[in-house]
Write a protein that holds these residues in place. Structure first.
Motif, PDB file in Angstrom:
ATOM      1  N   GLN A   8       0.835  -1.205   0.000  1.00 35.68           N
ATOM      2  CA  GLN A   8       0.000   0.000   0.000  1.00 35.68           C
ATOM      3  C   GLN A   8       0.869   1.256   0.000  1.00 35.68           C
ATOM      4  O   GLN A   8       0.591   2.225  -0.711  1.00 35.68           O
ATOM      5  CB  GLN A   8      -0.933   0.010   1.213  1.00 35.68           C
ATOM      6  N   GLY A   9       1.925   1.228   0.789  1.00 34.12           N
ATOM      7  CA  GLY A   9       2.851   2.366   0.830  1.00 34.12           C
ATOM      8  C   GLY A   9       3.491   2.620  -0.527  1.00 34.12           C
ATOM      9  O   GLY A   9       3.632   3.782  -0.959  1.00 34.12           O
ATOM     10  N   LEU A  10       3.864   1.538  -1.211  1.00 32.91           N
ATOM     11  CA  LEU A  10       4.472   1.669  -2.542  1.00 32.91           C
ATOM     12  C   LEU A  10       3.464   2.217  -3.553  1.00 32.91           C
ATOM     13  O   LEU A  10       3.823   3.005  -4.437  1.00 32.91           O
ATOM     14  CB  LEU A  10       5.012   0.313  -3.012  1.00 32.91           C
ATOM     15  N   ARG A  11       2.194   1.824  -3.402  1.00 32.86           N
ATOM     16  CA  ARG A  11       1.152   2.359  -4.289  1.00 32.86           C
ATOM     17  C   ARG A  11       0.959   3.850  -4.073  1.00 32.86           C
ATOM     18  O   ARG A  11       0.781   4.612  -5.031  1.00 32.86           O
ATOM     19  CB  ARG A  11      -0.176   1.621  -4.064  1.00 32.86           C
ATOM     20  N   ALA A  16       1.864   9.354  -6.138  1.00 32.62           N
ATOM     21  CA  ALA A  16       2.515  10.668  -5.986  1.00 32.62           C
ATOM     22  C   ALA A  16       3.416  10.967  -7.188  1.00 32.62           C
ATOM     23  O   ALA A  16       3.458  12.104  -7.690  1.00 32.62           O
ATOM     24  CB  ALA A  16       3.319  10.704  -4.687  1.00 32.62           C
ATOM     25  N   ILE A  17       4.128   9.943  -7.675  1.00 33.71           N
ATOM     26  CA  ILE A  17       4.991  10.106  -8.861  1.00 33.71           C
ATOM     27  C   ILE A  17       4.142  10.462 -10.078  1.00 33.71           C
ATOM     28  O   ILE A  17       4.492  11.351 -10.867  1.00 33.71           O
ATOM     29  CB  ILE A  17       5.803   8.816  -9.114  1.00 33.71           C
ATOM     30  N   LEU A  18       3.009   9.777 -10.235  1.00 32.48           N
ATOM     31  CA  LEU A  18       2.132  10.034 -11.386  1.00 32.48           C
ATOM     32  C   LEU A  18       1.557  11.453 -11.317  1.00 32.48           C
ATOM     33  O   LEU A  18       1.421  12.125 -12.341  1.00 32.48           O
ATOM     34  CB  LEU A  18       1.009   9.000 -11.447  1.00 32.48           C
ATOM     35  N   ALA A  19       1.239  11.909 -10.109  1.00 37.19           N
ATOM     36  CA  ALA A  19       0.741  13.284  -9.940  1.00 37.19           C
ATOM     37  C   ALA A  19       1.821  14.293 -10.352  1.00 37.19           C
ATOM     38  O   ALA A  19       1.529  15.286 -11.029  1.00 37.19           O
ATOM     39  CB  ALA A  19       0.306  13.516  -8.497  1.00 37.19           C
ATOM     40  N   GLN A  20       3.084  13.992  -9.986  1.00 36.22           N
ATOM     41  CA  GLN A  20       4.192  14.872 -10.385  1.00 36.22           C
ATOM     42  C   GLN A  20       4.361  14.897 -11.900  1.00 36.22           C
ATOM     43  O   GLN A  20       4.797  15.903 -12.467  1.00 36.22           O
ATOM     44  CB  GLN A  20       5.502  14.401  -9.734  1.00 36.22           C
ATOM     45  N   LYS A  21       4.020  13.785 -12.558  1.00 29.54           N
ATOM     46  CA  LYS A  21       4.161  13.697 -14.019  1.00 29.54           C
ATOM     47  C   LYS A  21       2.963  14.304 -14.765  1.00 29.54           C
ATOM     48  O   LYS A  21       2.916  14.257 -15.987  1.00 29.54           O
ATOM     49  CB  LYS A  21       4.345  12.233 -14.438  1.00 29.54           C
ATOM     50  N   PHE A  71      -2.625   7.948 -17.867  1.00 30.61           N
ATOM     51  CA  PHE A  71      -2.805   8.974 -18.893  1.00 30.61           C
ATOM     52  C   PHE A  71      -4.020   8.659 -19.759  1.00 30.61           C
ATOM     53  O   PHE A  71      -4.882   9.514 -20.006  1.00 30.61           O
ATOM     54  CB  PHE A  71      -1.544   9.076 -19.756  1.00 30.61           C
ATOM     55  N   GLN A  72      -4.102   7.410 -20.236  1.00 32.44           N
ATOM     56  CA  GLN A  72      -5.248   7.019 -21.056  1.00 32.44           C
ATOM     57  C   GLN A  72      -6.551   7.125 -20.251  1.00 32.44           C
ATOM     58  O   GLN A  72      -7.563   7.608 -20.767  1.00 32.44           O
ATOM     59  CB  GLN A  72      -5.082   5.597 -21.591  1.00 32.44           C
ATOM     60  N   SER A  73      -6.518   6.684 -19.011  1.00 37.71           N
ATOM     61  CA  SER A  73      -7.718   6.721 -18.160  1.00 37.71           C
ATOM     62  C   SER A  73      -8.186   8.157 -17.946  1.00 37.71           C
ATOM     63  O   SER A  73      -9.388   8.445 -17.976  1.00 37.71           O
ATOM     64  CB  SER A  73      -7.434   6.056 -16.811  1.00 37.71           C
TER      65      SER A  73
END
Length: 213
Positions: A8-11, A16-21, A71-73
């Protein structure tokens, strides 16, 4: 099939990484946080499951990198109970994201090995698409059309005409177009005959294969 606090922590880190991207759709990010991606991969990849990378899943196919899935979603602008056609079930991870976002998912997979695996895995995780089928994605699912949105998860040289025909007016079709490299492309259906086209840069997908069953 363990899903731990560490996972869960890794998710959460991945979201957070995807939000930064640049992923801003909160429903997409929440779905990424909920879905145990490590269970969609061969166990040898478990330690890497929450990296933003694609991995092989068998039958010459891959599980797309999380950024591509997100991105597609996000482009689909999914609302609860939207009827979505997914071309290329693959590992089922993208299917799970759409389901978690509240969509009614209809999905087609042409690799029998993947279709069988995913048909067993998704219900075990509490993910219940409206319809999973083994068949030719180029043809879509005319018996279940029209759809609010259509997502294609493999690179296609052209936009299959049957998919365009199965899209509701106002609906969105998201497809990676091209042979070796693909341009993420979105069509918005304006009326019976007109579509508005948008392009979103280069991505890389496995090819969408036709009439191989």
């Amino acid at each position: 099939m363990k899903d731990t606090a560490k996972h869960q922590g890794l998710r959460n880190q991945l979201a957070a990484i995807l939000a930064q991207k640049g992923i801003t759709d909160k429903n997409v990010l929440e779905a990424i946080k909920k879905i145990p991606r490590h269970l969609f991969l061969n166990s040898s990849f478990e330690d890497y499951a929450y990296q933003d990378k694609a991995f092989p899943i068998g039958a010459g196919q891959t599980i797309s990198q999380p950024y591509t899935v997100a991105f597609q979603s996000q482009l689909l602008e999914i609302q609860k109970d939207h009827k979505i056609l997914e071309i290329g079930t693959g590992s089922g991870y993208q299917t799970a994201v759409l389901f978690m976002m509240g969509a009614k998912v209809y999905s087609v997979e042409r690799q029998n090995e993947l279709f069988k695996t995913t048909s067993v895995l998704l219900p075990k995780l509490g993910i219940r698409p409206k319809h999973l089928s083994f068949g030719d994605g180029y043809k879509g699912l005319p018996n279940h059309a029209p759809f609010d949105s259509i997502i294609v998860t493999a690179g296609a040289p052209i936009i299959p005409k049957p998919l365009m025909a199965q899209l509701k007016i106002g609906g969105r079709l998201v497809i990676p177009l091209g042979e070796e490299h693909q341009i993420m492309t979105m069509l918005i259906r304006k009326n019976e005959t007109q579509f508005e086209k948008h392009e979103f840069g280069e991505f890389r997908f496995v090819p969408l294969l036709e009439n191989k069953n």
